[in-house]
Scaffold this motif. Structure first.
Motif, short mmCIF file in Angstrom:
data_model
loop_
_atom_site.label_atom_id
_atom_site.label_comp_id
_atom_site.label_asym_id
_atom_site.label_seq_id
_atom_site.Cartn_x
_atom_site.Cartn_y
_atom_site.Cartn_z
N ILE A 55 0.86 -1.19 0.00
CA ILE A 55 0.00 0.00 0.00
C ILE A 55 0.89 1.24 0.00
O ILE A 55 1.74 1.39 0.88
N LEU A 56 0.73 2.09 -0.99
CA LEU A 56 1.54 3.30 -1.08
C LEU A 56 0.80 4.49 -0.47
O LEU A 56 -0.40 4.64 -0.64
N GLN A 57 1.55 5.31 0.23
CA GLN A 57 1.01 6.51 0.86
C GLN A 57 1.91 7.69 0.54
O GLN A 57 3.06 7.52 0.12
N VAL A 58 1.42 8.89 0.76
CA VAL A 58 2.21 10.10 0.51
C VAL A 58 2.59 10.72 1.84
O VAL A 58 1.74 10.97 2.70
N HIS A 59 3.87 10.96 2.00
CA HIS A 59 4.41 11.55 3.23
C HIS A 59 4.84 13.00 2.97
O HIS A 59 5.51 13.29 1.97
N LEU A 115 5.76 6.74 0.03
CA LEU A 115 6.29 5.72 0.92
C LEU A 115 5.28 4.59 1.06
O LEU A 115 4.07 4.82 0.97
N CYS A 116 5.79 3.38 1.25
CA CYS A 116 4.87 2.28 1.55
C CYS A 116 4.36 2.47 2.98
O CYS A 116 4.91 3.27 3.75
N LYS A 117 3.35 1.71 3.35
CA LYS A 117 2.75 1.87 4.67
C LYS A 117 3.76 1.65 5.79
O LYS A 117 3.79 2.38 6.78
N GLY A 118 4.63 0.64 5.59
CA GLY A 118 5.63 0.34 6.61
C GLY A 118 6.66 1.44 6.76
O GLY A 118 6.98 1.87 7.88
N CYS A 119 7.22 1.90 5.64
CA CYS A 119 8.23 2.97 5.69
C CYS A 119 7.63 4.27 6.21
O CYS A 119 8.31 5.05 6.88
N HIS A 120 6.35 4.49 5.90
CA HIS A 120 5.68 5.70 6.40
C HIS A 120 5.55 5.65 7.92
O HIS A 120 5.78 6.65 8.63
N ALA A 121 5.23 4.47 8.45
CA ALA A 121 5.13 4.31 9.90
C ALA A 121 6.50 4.50 10.56
O ALA A 121 6.61 5.11 11.63
N MET A 122 7.56 4.00 9.91
CA MET A 122 8.92 4.21 10.43
C MET A 122 9.27 5.68 10.45
O MET A 122 9.88 6.19 11.40
N GLU A 123 8.89 6.37 9.38
CA GLU A 123 9.22 7.80 9.26
C GLU A 123 8.60 8.60 10.40
O GLU A 123 9.17 9.57 10.88
N HIS A 124 7.44 8.18 10.86
CA HIS A 124 6.75 8.88 11.95
C HIS A 124 7.05 8.28 13.32
O HIS A 124 6.45 8.67 14.31
N LYS A 180 9.94 0.70 14.64
CA LYS A 180 11.39 0.92 14.58
C LYS A 180 11.86 0.97 13.13
O LYS A 180 11.61 0.05 12.36
N PRO A 181 12.55 2.05 12.73
CA PRO A 181 13.04 2.16 11.35
C PRO A 181 14.11 1.12 11.06
O PRO A 181 14.87 0.73 11.94
N ASN A 182 14.18 0.67 9.79
CA ASN A 182 15.23 -0.26 9.41
C ASN A 182 16.26 0.43 8.50
O ASN A 182 17.05 -0.22 7.83
N TYR A 183 16.24 1.76 8.48
CA TYR A 183 17.23 2.54 7.75
C TYR A 183 17.39 3.89 8.45
O TYR A 183 16.60 4.25 9.34
N GLY A 184 18.42 4.62 8.08
CA GLY A 184 18.62 5.95 8.65
C GLY A 184 19.33 5.97 9.99
O GLY A 184 19.34 6.99 10.69
N LYS A 214 14.70 9.90 14.90
CA LYS A 214 13.28 9.79 15.23
C LYS A 214 12.96 8.62 16.15
O LYS A 214 11.81 8.42 16.51
N TRP A 215 13.97 7.86 16.50
CA TRP A 215 13.74 6.68 17.34
C TRP A 215 14.61 6.69 18.59
O TRP A 215 14.21 6.16 19.63
N GLY A 216 15.79 7.26 18.49
CA GLY A 216 16.69 7.28 19.64
C GLY A 216 17.85 6.32 19.47
O GLY A 216 18.27 6.03 18.36
N ALA A 217 18.36 5.81 20.59
CA ALA A 217 19.56 4.98 20.58
C ALA A 217 19.23 3.50 20.79
O ALA A 217 18.27 3.15 21.48
N LEU A 218 20.06 2.64 20.18
CA LEU A 218 19.98 1.20 20.36
C LEU A 218 21.38 0.65 20.59
O LEU A 218 22.37 1.25 20.15
N GLN A 219 21.44 -0.50 21.27
CA GLN A 219 22.70 -1.23 21.42
C GLN A 219 22.52 -2.56 20.69
O GLN A 219 21.69 -3.37 21.07
N VAL A 220 23.31 -2.74 19.63
CA VAL A 220 23.09 -3.90 18.76
C VAL A 220 24.38 -4.66 18.50
O VAL A 220 25.47 -4.19 18.82
N GLY A 221 24.23 -5.84 17.89
CA GLY A 221 25.37 -6.66 17.53
C GLY A 221 25.92 -6.29 16.16
O GLY A 221 25.42 -5.37 15.50
N THR A 222 26.92 -7.05 15.73
CA THR A 222 27.63 -6.75 14.49
C THR A 222 26.71 -6.73 13.28
O THR A 222 26.68 -5.74 12.52
#
Length: 232
Positions: free
Chosen positions: A36-40, A61-70, A74-78, A111-119
């Motif tokens: 589903i495509l949406q306009v941001h 943006l697709c629905k998922g990327c739009h939700a990440m943007e707002h 949790k975003p998977n890019y940026g 837009k999300w803050g900090a995370l501690q992640v693995g390699t």
């Protein structure tokens, strides 16, 4: 007046933006047939209706990327890599996938803050090899140190051990219950409880370049061959 997402004028404006972007999400590339495509709106101006914006201020943006943007999911890019630490064992947990980790990589999203992640999660979220390159460097360092410590080039007597690394003479003397390290005729003030710790310290000082910096800072002459190689 509230924006009306069901109005015909908004639908027409939205469809024009989606058409301009080739009927696909500008973030992940998914096409309209698969999502589903949406306009941001990249910015919002108080008092304006949804369709009262320049086209350049709107992206598809697709629905998922739009939700990440707002920041709804949790975003998977940026994400941006901001630091790391070695816990010394598998005692940490990745905030992204939940796996046990030794090396923690700190990443940040505006837009999300900090995370501690693995390699792997660090590489994926930052779209880089920051984490992998660091791990490879650490492994290479540890491998070289192990080879240095166990090298057949060490000459040992009962209380005395010597070798060379990068043209520097290294001597380790056992005195009572501790070991004393000397590099290039410069005796360390630190006392080491084991021979391996003294060897490790010698390796780290030379491998990291800290001993060269110390010599240059204190006007200590470097080995002649070393100076010649540096000029080439």
């Amino acid at each position: 007046m509230k924006n009306n997402y069901n109005s015909e004028i908004w639908k027409e404006f939205r469809d024009n933006i989606i058409e301009s972007d080739g009927y696909k999400c500008t973030a992940c590339g998914k096409e309209s047939s698969k999502t589903i495509l949406q306009v941001h709106h990249t910015k919002y101006i108080k008092g304006r209706k949804l369709w009262e914006y320049a086209s350049e201020d709107c992206v598809t943006l697709c629905k998922g990327c739009h939700a990440m943007e707002h920041g709804k999911i949790k975003p998977n890019y940026g994400w941006e890599y901001i630091g790391d630490e070695d816990l010394g064992g598998l005692i940490g947990e990745c905030d992204n996938c939940g796996s046990h980790i030794r090396y923690i990589f700190h990443i940040y999203h505006e837009k999300w803050g900090a995370l501690q992640v693995g390699t792997l999660c660090c590489d994926n979220l930052t779209d880089s090899r920051e984490a992998s390159n660091l791990i490879e460097s650490v492994r290479r360092f540890e491998s070289r140190k192990k080879n240095f410590i166990n090298s057949m080039k060490w000459k040992s007597s009962k209380h005395f051990h010597s070798t060379k690394k990068n043209l520097f003479d290294i001597e380790i003397e056992e005195i009572d219950s501790y070991f004393c390290l000397t590099i290039h005729n410069k005796k360390s003030k630190k006392q080491y409880s084991t021979l391996e710790l003294a060897k490790s310290s010698a390796f780290e000082a030379i491998e990291s370049g800290k001993f060269v910096e110390y010599c240059l800072k204190n006007n200590i002459s470097l080995p002649n061959k070393f100076k010649i190689n540096n000029k080439l």
